[in-house]
Design a protein around this motif. Sequence first.
Motif, PDB file in Angstrom:
ATOM      1  N   THR A 146      -9.103  -5.928 -43.692  1.00 42.15           N
ATOM      2  CA  THR A 146     -10.235  -6.706 -44.190  1.00 42.15           C
ATOM      3  C   THR A 146     -10.969  -5.919 -45.261  1.00 42.15           C
ATOM      4  O   THR A 146     -10.947  -4.689 -45.274  1.00 42.15           O
ATOM      5  CB  THR A 146     -11.239  -7.063 -43.069  1.00 42.15           C
ATOM      6  N   GLU A 176     -16.603  -2.214 -48.108  1.00 38.18           N
ATOM      7  CA  GLU A 176     -16.137  -1.665 -46.844  1.00 38.18           C
ATOM      8  C   GLU A 176     -14.723  -2.176 -46.609  1.00 38.18           C
ATOM      9  O   GLU A 176     -14.464  -3.377 -46.744  1.00 38.18           O
ATOM     10  CB  GLU A 176     -17.065  -2.097 -45.711  1.00 38.18           C
ATOM     11  N   GLU A 200     -11.387  -2.118 -43.989  1.00 40.45           N
ATOM     12  CA  GLU A 200     -10.752  -1.798 -42.713  1.00 40.45           C
ATOM     13  C   GLU A 200      -9.249  -1.782 -42.955  1.00 40.45           C
ATOM     14  O   GLU A 200      -8.667  -2.761 -43.442  1.00 40.45           O
ATOM     15  CB  GLU A 200     -11.091  -2.829 -41.645  1.00 40.45           C
ATOM     16  N   GLY A 222      -7.017   0.572 -38.249  1.00 37.67           N
ATOM     17  CA  GLY A 222      -8.307   0.405 -37.587  1.00 37.67           C
ATOM     18  C   GLY A 222      -9.396   1.265 -38.192  1.00 37.67           C
ATOM     19  O   GLY A 222     -10.572   1.084 -37.888  1.00 37.67           O
ATOM     20  N   VAL A 262     -12.137   2.464 -40.784  1.00 40.70           N
ATOM     21  CA  VAL A 262     -13.030   1.739 -41.683  1.00 40.70           C
ATOM     22  C   VAL A 262     -13.689   2.745 -42.614  1.00 40.70           C
ATOM     23  O   VAL A 262     -14.238   3.756 -42.166  1.00 40.70           O
ATOM     24  CB  VAL A 262     -14.107   0.957 -40.903  1.00 40.70           C
ATOM     25  N   TYR A 263     -13.636   2.452 -43.919  1.00 48.42           N
ATOM     26  CA  TYR A 263     -14.226   3.318 -44.929  1.00 48.42           C
ATOM     27  C   TYR A 263     -15.190   2.509 -45.781  1.00 48.42           C
ATOM     28  O   TYR A 263     -14.947   1.337 -46.071  1.00 48.42           O
ATOM     29  CB  TYR A 263     -13.147   3.913 -45.839  1.00 48.42           C
ATOM     30  N   ARG A 264     -16.264   3.158 -46.205  1.00 50.19           N
ATOM     31  CA  ARG A 264     -17.263   2.553 -47.083  1.00 50.19           C
ATOM     32  C   ARG A 264     -17.190   3.259 -48.441  1.00 50.19           C
ATOM     33  O   ARG A 264     -17.291   4.484 -48.511  1.00 50.19           O
ATOM     34  CB  ARG A 264     -18.650   2.707 -46.468  1.00 50.19           C
ATOM     35  N   ARG A 296     -16.121   7.708 -44.100  1.00 45.18           N
ATOM     36  CA  ARG A 296     -15.452   6.999 -43.007  1.00 45.18           C
ATOM     37  C   ARG A 296     -16.535   6.593 -42.021  1.00 45.18           C
ATOM     38  O   ARG A 296     -17.352   7.397 -41.611  1.00 45.18           O
ATOM     39  CB  ARG A 296     -14.432   7.917 -42.330  1.00 45.18           C
TER      40      ARG A 296
END
Length: 60
Positions: free
Chosen positions: A3, A14, A16, A20, A22-24, A58
């Motif tokens: 996503t 952001e 995903e 699993g 998730v990074y911004r 992260r």
Amino acid sequence: MATIGYDPDAQVMEVEFLSGAVYRYAPVSGILYARLRTAPSLGQFFDAHIRDVVPFTRVA
């Protein structure tokens, strides 16, 4: 990528990943985000223009 979300006011994206994680990423301009979303290959575009180019943290 599983996503992708984007906040245009904060210029934060952001991501995903399928793992699993998730990074911004910030700052990401609206133009860069639009180019990513319309790229023929999200992965190739991400690798060339965002990964190791845009600062990230992260988050999960």
